[in-house]
Design a protein around this motif. Structure first.
Motif, PDB file in Angstrom:
ATOM      1  N   VAL A 241       0.832  -1.204   0.000  1.00 37.09           N
ATOM      2  CA  VAL A 241       0.000   0.000   0.000  1.00 37.09           C
ATOM      3  C   VAL A 241       0.867   1.255   0.000  1.00 37.09           C
ATOM      4  CG1 VAL A 241      -1.703   1.326   1.308  1.00 37.09           C
ATOM      5  CG2 VAL A 241      -1.929  -1.162   1.134  1.00 37.09           C
ATOM      6  N   VAL A 242       1.849   1.298   0.894  1.00 36.82           N
ATOM      7  CA  VAL A 242       2.715   2.478   0.991  1.00 36.82           C
ATOM      8  C   VAL A 242       3.487   2.692  -0.295  1.00 36.82           C
ATOM      9  CG1 VAL A 242       4.745   3.421   2.174  1.00 36.82           C
ATOM     10  CG2 VAL A 242       2.904   2.385   3.502  1.00 36.82           C
ATOM     11  N   HIS A 243       3.999   1.613  -0.876  1.00 39.96           N
ATOM     12  CA  HIS A 243       4.760   1.757  -2.121  1.00 39.96           C
ATOM     13  C   HIS A 243       3.902   2.329  -3.244  1.00 39.96           C
ATOM     14  CE1 HIS A 243       7.511   0.929  -5.403  1.00 39.96           C
ATOM     15  NE2 HIS A 243       6.532   0.289  -6.007  1.00 39.96           N
ATOM     16  N   GLU A 244       2.668   1.828  -3.376  1.00 37.25           N
ATOM     17  CA  GLU A 244       1.799   2.330  -4.454  1.00 37.25           C
ATOM     18  C   GLU A 244       1.445   3.796  -4.236  1.00 37.25           C
ATOM     19  OE1 GLU A 244       1.077   0.692  -7.229  1.00 37.25           O
ATOM     20  OE2 GLU A 244       2.366  -0.901  -6.452  1.00 37.25           O
ATOM     21  N   TRP A 277      -2.934   9.601   5.110  1.00 41.08           N
ATOM     22  CA  TRP A 277      -1.838   9.945   4.198  1.00 41.08           C
ATOM     23  C   TRP A 277      -2.215  11.296   3.580  1.00 41.08           C
ATOM     24  CZ3 TRP A 277       2.367   6.984   1.943  1.00 41.08           C
ATOM     25  CH2 TRP A 277       2.889   7.502   0.782  1.00 41.08           C
ATOM     26  N   LYS A 278      -1.545  12.371   4.032  1.00 43.27           N
ATOM     27  CA  LYS A 278      -1.931  13.718   3.619  1.00 43.27           C
ATOM     28  C   LYS A 278      -0.834  14.359   2.769  1.00 43.27           C
ATOM     29  CE  LYS A 278      -4.527  14.446   7.923  1.00 43.27           C
ATOM     30  NZ  LYS A 278      -4.671  15.293   9.137  1.00 43.27           N
ATOM     31  N   TYR A 323     -10.479   8.073  -0.494  1.00 38.14           N
ATOM     32  CA  TYR A 323      -9.684   9.165  -1.056  1.00 38.14           C
ATOM     33  C   TYR A 323     -10.479  10.466  -1.011  1.00 38.14           C
ATOM     34  CZ  TYR A 323      -6.888   5.376  -3.134  1.00 38.14           C
ATOM     35  OH  TYR A 323      -6.108   4.268  -3.335  1.00 38.14           O
ATOM     36  N   ASP A 324      -9.780  11.533  -0.699  1.00 36.38           N
ATOM     37  CA  ASP A 324     -10.397  12.866  -0.715  1.00 36.38           C
ATOM     38  C   ASP A 324      -9.436  13.824  -1.406  1.00 36.38           C
ATOM     39  OD1 ASP A 324     -11.884  15.158  -0.289  1.00 36.38           O
ATOM     40  OD2 ASP A 324     -11.118  15.433   1.756  1.00 36.38           O
ATOM     41  N   TRP A 325      -9.802  14.254  -2.623  1.00 36.73           N
ATOM     42  CA  TRP A 325      -8.965  15.208  -3.349  1.00 36.73           C
ATOM     43  C   TRP A 325      -9.439  16.628  -3.057  1.00 36.73           C
ATOM     44  CZ3 TRP A 325     -10.180  10.473  -5.446  1.00 36.73           C
ATOM     45  CH2 TRP A 325      -9.093   9.689  -5.862  1.00 36.73           C
ATOM     46  N   ASN A 326      -8.503  17.485  -2.701  1.00 38.71           N
ATOM     47  CA  ASN A 326      -8.830  18.879  -2.459  1.00 38.71           C
ATOM     48  C   ASN A 326      -7.756  19.758  -3.096  1.00 38.71           C
ATOM     49  OD1 ASN A 326      -6.616  19.152  -0.462  1.00 38.71           O
ATOM     50  ND2 ASN A 326      -7.936  17.798   0.778  1.00 38.71           N
ATOM     51  N   ASP A 327      -7.861  21.058  -2.895  1.00 38.85           N
ATOM     52  CA  ASP A 327      -6.914  21.972  -3.531  1.00 38.85           C
ATOM     53  C   ASP A 327      -5.490  21.788  -3.029  1.00 38.85           C
ATOM     54  OD1 ASP A 327      -8.964  23.019  -5.010  1.00 38.85           O
ATOM     55  OD2 ASP A 327      -9.351  24.691  -3.623  1.00 38.85           O
ATOM     56  N   ALA A 328      -5.321  21.370  -1.765  1.00 41.74           N
ATOM     57  CA  ALA A 328      -3.974  21.226  -1.207  1.00 41.74           C
ATOM     58  C   ALA A 328      -3.331  19.913  -1.622  1.00 41.74           C
ATOM     59  CB  ALA A 328      -4.021  21.308   0.314  1.00 41.74           C
ATOM     60  N   VAL A 331      -5.909  13.293   0.319  1.00 40.76           N
ATOM     61  CA  VAL A 331      -5.876  12.690   1.651  1.00 40.76           C
ATOM     62  C   VAL A 331      -6.418  11.277   1.512  1.00 40.76           C
ATOM     63  CG1 VAL A 331      -6.727  12.771   4.011  1.00 40.76           C
ATOM     64  CG2 VAL A 331      -6.222  14.908   2.798  1.00 40.76           C
ATOM     65  N   VAL A 332      -5.567  10.307   1.832  1.00 39.65           N
ATOM     66  CA  VAL A 332      -5.966   8.909   1.769  1.00 39.65           C
ATOM     67  C   VAL A 332      -6.131   8.414   3.207  1.00 39.65           C
ATOM     68  CG1 VAL A 332      -5.399   6.612   0.924  1.00 39.65           C
ATOM     69  CG2 VAL A 332      -4.632   8.628  -0.342  1.00 39.65           C
TER      70      VAL A 332
END
Length: 343
Positions: A241-244, A277-278, A323-328, A331-332
């Protein structure tokens, strides 16, 4: 030629006693007609019985581990007719302590005197524990090798589907296998009886070290997670997971630009742990172009890498990932049962 003629020393009872004490053996005598049993002081200590009470082989057998008792009784009865030396290893229970004893003697009534057979007991607990430890280690290594081969086969299949050519497949597969290797090497016995595992923080740091040590990346990856042990199976799965995630970040996310940073944080919530994971500032400030979250193919969550992560988290870790995609940046969030991570 007798030993006394060779050494100039007459061997007697005291010499035999000192030799027996040095060898750590206990002597016993068993009357085959009356079933009465006698031992020297070391024997009574070894079996944790009183020398001041009548003792029979049947009574002493009650100290033998239940799983070995019938076997030992049958073996001792068989020594009456079986000629030659014999050796029987079995377990005893002294309170809650399990000891291993080896009984040795001559079968077929060889050397019998006054209807009493003689022999010795030896405490072989240390040797048996070492043998069991070696067998356990061999079994564990075999288990780990089989698991790694199965994972490697699955990775090869997945990587083959997502690669553009042979060189691309070789590069992707090599990096994934190296990530597995780093996690595999990290699994070890932990101090304080925490079991055989890796610490979560150590695992994350080791897996991300190649990305953090590369020039401009130094210091851009920060890990702050609870101190907890991660088992072998979970460590291998987390490595994938971390590698991907790190590969995606390096290609499209925060680690693809000089201003990007990555924070991995964790918090315990009841019987679960949430790992976030930010990624921050995945934007090329010089051009103003959104090189990270806005163009990350994992936004659609249907790529081979994303499917690999999702399947690994669900099937191997029994958890969920979102997963949450935002402007910054992205965030997983990974939520898993602590009990599954210890496996």
């Amino acid at each position: 030629m007798s030993p006394s003629n060779v050494t100039g020393h007459e061997w007697g009872h005291e010499d035999l006693r000192r030799a027996v004490d040095a060898a750590g053996v206990a002597m016993w005598s068993w009357n085959v007609d009356t079933d009465s049993l006698a031992m020297d002081p070391r024997g009574y200590d070894l079996w944790d019985v009183s020398p001041h009470q009548a003792l029979s082989f049947e009574k002493l057998s009650e100290k033998i581990h239940p799983a070995d008792r019938d076997r030992v009784r049958e073996a001792f009865a068989a020594t009456r007719s079986a000629t030659g030396r014999y050796e029987i290893d079995f377990r005893t229970l002294v309170g809650e302590e399990v000891r291993w004893i080896s009984a040795r003697g001559q079968g077929g009534d060889v050397g019998i005197k006054d209807r009493a057979m003689t022999g010795v007991f030896m405490d072989i607990t240390g040797r048996k524990q070492a043998e069991e430890g070696n067998e356990l280690l061999a079994g564990e290594m075999s288990h780990r090798v089989r698991n790694l081969l199965a994972i490697a086969a699955g990775l090869t299949k997945i990587t083959g589907r997502s690669s553009t050519d042979v060189n691309d497949m070789s590069r992707q597969l090599t990096h994934r296998l190296m990530a597995l290797g780093r996690a595999h090497d990290l699994v070890r016995p932990l101090p304080g009886g925490q079991g055989k595992a890796a610490l979560l923080g150590d695992l994350m740091t080791v897996l991300l070290a190649p990305y953090d040590d590369d020039g401009a990346f130094a210091g851009r990856i920060r890990v702050a997670v609870p101190r907890m042990g991660i088992g072998e199976a979970a460590a291998t799965s987390l490595a994938l997971v971390v590698h991907e995630l790190a590969t995606n970040s390096l290609k499209y996310g925060a680690l693809s630009v000089e201003s990007g940073t990555l924070d991995i944080t964790g918090v315990l919530a009841g019987e679960d742990i949430r790992i976030d994971w930010k990624e921050h500032d995945g934007t090329d400030q010089a051009s103003g172009a959104q090189t990270g979250p806005g163009t990350n193919p994992t936004r659609t969550s249907d790529g081979y890498g994303s499917n690999l992560i999702r399947q690994t988290v669900k099937s191997q870790l029994g958890g969920t990932i979102s997963y949450d995609w935002n402007d910054a940046g992205v965030v997983v969030s990974l939520v898993c049962a602590v009990s599954r991570l210890s496996q």
